[in-house]
Scaffold this motif. Structure first.
Motif, PDB file in Angstrom:
ATOM      1  N   LEU A 161       0.850  -1.189   0.000  1.00  0.00           N
ATOM      2  CA  LEU A 161       0.000   0.000   0.000  1.00  0.00           C
ATOM      3  C   LEU A 161       0.884   1.237   0.000  1.00  0.00           C
ATOM      4  CD1 LEU A 161      -3.060   0.749   0.228  1.00  0.00           C
ATOM      5  CD2 LEU A 161      -2.673   1.007   2.685  1.00  0.00           C
ATOM      6  N   ALA A 166      -6.016   0.101   4.084  1.00  0.00           N
ATOM      7  CA  ALA A 166      -6.517  -1.147   3.507  1.00  0.00           C
ATOM      8  C   ALA A 166      -7.739  -1.612   4.287  1.00  0.00           C
ATOM      9  CB  ALA A 166      -5.436  -2.215   3.537  1.00  0.00           C
ATOM     10  N   PRO A 175      -3.156  -5.202  -0.251  1.00  0.00           N
ATOM     11  CA  PRO A 175      -4.530  -4.677  -0.174  1.00  0.00           C
ATOM     12  C   PRO A 175      -5.374  -5.148  -1.359  1.00  0.00           C
ATOM     13  CG  PRO A 175      -3.026  -2.965  -0.921  1.00  0.00           C
ATOM     14  CD  PRO A 175      -2.178  -4.136  -0.541  1.00  0.00           C
ATOM     15  N   ALA A 178      -8.874  -0.725  -0.799  1.00  0.00           N
ATOM     16  CA  ALA A 178      -8.224   0.311  -0.003  1.00  0.00           C
ATOM     17  C   ALA A 178      -8.818   1.664  -0.352  1.00  0.00           C
ATOM     18  CB  ALA A 178      -6.712   0.327  -0.248  1.00  0.00           C
TER      19      ALA A 178
END
Length: 244
Positions: A161, A166, A175, A178
């Motif tokens: 991420l 997430a 993720p 998200a």
């Protein structure tokens, strides 16, 4: 139908207890949610889910075709799904950035060959490699995930991420769903590759997209705007409350 903005419902004729003869109702000033879908391979499951959301006015553009003029100054929501990296233009990405700047939202659906460079920081995932048959961790508590069962995808884009939060992740931390707040706007990453996911067959799939479109557009549902008598609202800080 509830009229746009504020309204009143009055009992006529009134009764001996006038206090409850009037009820106040609220609805968004602009009921329509103008959604632009940028795609080179239309995902009919996504477009069907969007079409059953009554306030949504859906416009589809296939890059490199130019973007139709939005009904207002900008689109409320811009979604990217199955976009060809060789066809997408700066104008298609600019439409998403304009929506964000105006307080709307951008949503990007994962694909095995996403135009990562074109998306730039609109893509919340830093793609690494493809993965298969992951186990999903328990979803984070959020309105988008409430009472929704997210099945593990058959294939998914692995990665970290970049920013945001997430809501649904694999056990290795990739993720799958998200979100991030960007100023007054919002960004969504939807990590299900449609051809490698059974989620599209679930009755909860259109529910998820309805919530997502409302959230990206910054619109509250009528049930949130019009609370039942006796409901309690919690606010984190000192807040001014305006009564009808």
């Amino acid at each position: 139908p509830v009229p746009a903005g504020r309204g009143e419902i009055r009992l006529s004729p009134g009764d001996s207890f006038p206090t409850d003869d009037t009820a106040y109702v609220a609805a968004p000033e602009d009921a329509a949610v103008d959604v632009l879908l940028v795609t080179n391979d239309e995902n009919r499951y996504l477009t069907t889910a969007l079409s059953v959301i009554s306030p949504v006015e859906l416009t589809i553009v296939e890059p490199p075709d130019s973007i139709p003029e939005p009904p207002e100054e900008t689109y409320d929501v811009v979604l990217y799904s199955n976009v060809d990296a060789d066809e997408i233009r700066d104008s298609h990405v600019s439409a998403g950035r304009d929506a964000l700047a105006a307080g709307g939202g951008v949503g990007i659906q994962a694909d095995e060959s996403m135009p990562v460079e074109a998306y730039g920081d609109l893509l919340l995932l830093a793609p690494d490699a493809m993965g298969t048959n992951p186990t999903l961790a328990t979803p984070a508590a959020d309105e988008l995930t409430r009472e929704v069962t997210f099945p593990p995808p058959e294939r998914y884009v692995r990665g970290d991420l970049r920013s945001g939060r997430a809501l649904v992740s694999t056990n290795d931390g990739t993720p799958i769903v998200a979100t991030e707040r960007r100023g007054d706007g919002r960004v969504l990453y939807y990590g299900y590759i449609e051809s490698a996911s059974s989620f599209k067959f679930d009755f909860e799939y259109p529910i998820f997209w309805k919530r997502s479109v409302y959230a990206l557009a910054g619109r509250e549902s009528l049930s949130d705007l019009n609370r039942e008598t006796g409901d309690r609202l919690s606010v984190g800080n000192e807040t001014a409350i305006e009564t009808p």
